[in-house]
Structure formats: C-alpha cells, structure tokens
Design a protein around this motif. Structure first.
Motif, PDB file in Angstrom:
ATOM      1  N   GLU A   7      28.024  -6.776 -11.224  1.00  0.00           N
ATOM      2  CA  GLU A   7      27.510  -5.533 -10.667  1.00  0.00           C
ATOM      3  C   GLU A   7      26.066  -5.741 -10.224  1.00  0.00           C
ATOM      4  O   GLU A   7      25.271  -6.356 -10.930  1.00  0.00           O
ATOM      5  N   LEU A   8      25.721  -5.258  -9.034  1.00  0.00           N
ATOM      6  CA  LEU A   8      24.380  -5.456  -8.495  1.00  0.00           C
ATOM      7  C   LEU A   8      23.553  -4.194  -8.647  1.00  0.00           C
ATOM      8  O   LEU A   8      24.046  -3.081  -8.458  1.00  0.00           O
ATOM      9  N   GLU A   9      22.289  -4.383  -8.977  1.00  0.00           N
ATOM     10  CA  GLU A   9      21.379  -3.253  -9.088  1.00  0.00           C
ATOM     11  C   GLU A   9      21.081  -2.727  -7.682  1.00  0.00           C
ATOM     12  O   GLU A   9      20.867  -3.504  -6.757  1.00  0.00           O
ATOM     13  N   PRO A  10      21.066  -1.398  -7.493  1.00  0.00           N
ATOM     14  CA  PRO A  10      20.709  -0.864  -6.177  1.00  0.00           C
ATOM     15  C   PRO A  10      19.270  -1.217  -5.832  1.00  0.00           C
ATOM     16  O   PRO A  10      18.412  -1.278  -6.710  1.00  0.00           O
ATOM     17  N   LEU A  11      19.012  -1.466  -4.572  1.00  0.00           N
ATOM     18  CA  LEU A  11      17.679  -1.864  -4.138  1.00  0.00           C
ATOM     19  C   LEU A  11      16.928  -0.677  -3.556  1.00  0.00           C
ATOM     20  O   LEU A  11      17.503   0.108  -2.799  1.00  0.00           O
ATOM     21  N   ASP A  12      15.683  -0.526  -3.931  1.00  0.00           N
ATOM     22  CA  ASP A  12      14.813   0.501  -3.349  1.00  0.00           C
ATOM     23  C   ASP A  12      14.197  -0.097  -2.089  1.00  0.00           C
ATOM     24  O   ASP A  12      13.228  -0.851  -2.169  1.00  0.00           O
ATOM     25  N   LEU A  13      14.772   0.239  -0.933  1.00  0.00           N
ATOM     26  CA  LEU A  13      14.310  -0.355   0.325  1.00  0.00           C
ATOM     27  C   LEU A  13      12.858  -0.014   0.599  1.00  0.00           C
ATOM     28  O   LEU A  13      12.091  -0.861   1.047  1.00  0.00           O
ATOM     29  N   GLY A  14      12.469   1.227   0.332  1.00  0.00           N
ATOM     30  CA  GLY A  14      11.086   1.635   0.578  1.00  0.00           C
ATOM     31  C   GLY A  14      10.099   0.793  -0.219  1.00  0.00           C
ATOM     32  O   GLY A  14       9.080   0.331   0.309  1.00  0.00           O
ATOM     33  N   ALA A  15      10.419   0.580  -1.495  1.00  0.00           N
ATOM     34  CA  ALA A  15       9.547  -0.224  -2.352  1.00  0.00           C
ATOM     35  C   ALA A  15       9.520  -1.674  -1.885  1.00  0.00           C
ATOM     36  O   ALA A  15       8.486  -2.337  -1.935  1.00  0.00           O
ATOM     37  N   ARG A  16      10.673  -2.158  -1.413  1.00  0.00           N
ATOM     38  CA  ARG A  16      10.754  -3.534  -0.923  1.00  0.00           C
ATOM     39  C   ARG A  16       9.887  -3.723   0.320  1.00  0.00           C
ATOM     40  O   ARG A  16       9.139  -4.694   0.442  1.00  0.00           O
ATOM     41  N   VAL A  17       9.950  -2.762   1.249  1.00  0.00           N
ATOM     42  CA  VAL A  17       9.135  -2.841   2.463  1.00  0.00           C
ATOM     43  C   VAL A  17       7.650  -2.784   2.106  1.00  0.00           C
ATOM     44  O   VAL A  17       6.833  -3.539   2.647  1.00  0.00           O
ATOM     45  N   ARG A  18       7.290  -1.899   1.173  1.00  0.00           N
ATOM     46  CA  ARG A  18       5.891  -1.796   0.753  1.00  0.00           C
ATOM     47  C   ARG A  18       5.418  -3.108   0.118  1.00  0.00           C
ATOM     48  O   ARG A  18       4.304  -3.570   0.350  1.00  0.00           O
ATOM     49  N   GLN A  19       6.293  -3.719  -0.699  1.00  0.00           N
ATOM     50  CA  GLN A  19       5.959  -4.997  -1.344  1.00  0.00           C
ATOM     51  C   GLN A  19       5.701  -6.082  -0.307  1.00  0.00           C
ATOM     52  O   GLN A  19       4.727  -6.837  -0.408  1.00  0.00           O
TER      53      GLN A  19
END
Length: 207
Positions: free
Chosen positions: A21-33
């Motif tokens: 099972e994969l953890e959902p990704l926070d796209l907004g946080a990823r882009v900010r990172q």
C-alpha cells in the motif's frame, strides 16, 4: 487532470514491482519542497514554469488541483519529469532492474537554455537521474539566477565546447571527454561556447 490520468501517473512514478500500500502524496508540499530546494521564490518558480504566481500559490497550498498541462509546465520549469512530481527521493532498494534508452528515444523537455532528453525513464525510485542535454544558452544573462538542487551531479561533455559556471569556483572551459563532479546545491549553469549547440550527459543523484 482526470482521475484516470492521475492514477496512471502515480502508478508509473511509484510502482516498484510489489503490491504494498502506498502513502498518498501531498502534491502541493512536494512542489513547495522542489521550489525551496532551488532557493526560488514563488515569483521565480512561476516565471520558470510559465504559470501565474497565484496559480502556483494555490497549487502549493492545496487550494486547486492542477491540470495535466499545468503539471507539464511545472515539471519543465523545475527541469524534472512529470512522474518525479509524484515521487519524492526513496531509499528503498530494488534489485535486478535495467532500462535501455535508444538514441533519440528519450523524452524531450526543452527549455530556453537547455533541451533535456530524459534517459531510463521507465525505472522508478531511481537513485540517479540521467539525461542528455543540448546546451542552447550562450551567455549567463540567459539564466534567471543559479540552478540549485539537492544531491550531487556529474557532467560529461559529449560534443562541442562548454563553460561551466559555479557559485564558488572560477568558470571552467570543458571540451569533449572532459567531466566534472560537483555538489548540486552549489549554484551552477552551463553555456555553449562553440558555434553549434554543445551536448552533455548529466547524471544527478536523487538522494
């Protein structure tokens, strides 16, 4: 972006050959990172991606779901592939994988200063990002500041003559067969000083 497109992208980016099972990704946080890793302001990142500052701000804060076109612009501006937007660097080791990219078959990601051809795109959770680049830039004035990112980077000149500019060293002229290995978080840019566009191989670590 449709649900089908998003599911397909996440599967491509995160599938490691198992069924955990994969953890959902926070796209907004990823882009900010990714933006902060380059020390870019919202304005700089939006300009690089060809998006409105307000649009990028809403994406980072989870106030809107970007279209696929916006995702492509973001990836191009950040000089990564679209799947990498959904794939934070992983330390999971996968054994026995291989990918062959024939000449000219890598996905092209043109920018104002470079034209990147991504290699080994079919492999996910890579420890390295290899790509061939055609160097279009002829002057440092063509760049909007330094390029910076996490990890280390290896550069190898394939054709032409380039000049490697770095934040802490004098510019270095490099010809076919010359190479350089450096810290990706140190500001760096490459220009072609030959008549034709130079080509280089770049390998960037993702850890």
């Amino acid at each position: 972006m449709t649900t089908r497109e998003q599911t397909s992208l996440i599967r491509i980016a995160r599938d490691s050959g198992d069924h955990t099972e994969l953890e959902p990704l926070d796209l907004g946080a990823r882009v900010r990172q990714l933006r902060k890793a380059r020390n870019w302001t919202l304005e700089q990142a939006a300009t690089q991606a060809g998006l409105a500052r307000s649009t990028l701000s809403k994406i980072e804060n989870g106030q809107m779901s970007p279209t696929y076109d916006a995702l492509k612009k973001l990836a191009t501006g950040l000089e990564i592939s679209v799947p990498q937007l959904f794939t934070p660097p992983q330390r999971d080791q996968v054994i026995g994988r291989m990918a062959v990219t024939r000449m000219g078959e890598g996905t092209s990601h043109p920018t104002v200063t470079y034209e990147h051809e991504l290699l080994a795109e079919t492999l996910t959770k890579k420890q390295m990002l290899p790509y061939r680049a055609r160097v279009r830039a002829r002057s440092m004035d063509e760049f909007d500041g330094w390029v910076r990112h996490d990890g280390e980077e290896f550069l190898y000149v394939l054709t032409g003559v380039v000049k490697l500019f770095t934040e802490f060293y004098e510019p270095v002229e490099m010809r076919r067969g010359d190479s350089a290995y450096y810290d990706g978080s140190m500001g760096h840019n490459v220009i072609s000083i030959s008549d034709e566009d130079a080509t280089i191989l770049w390998v960037t670590s993702l850890t």
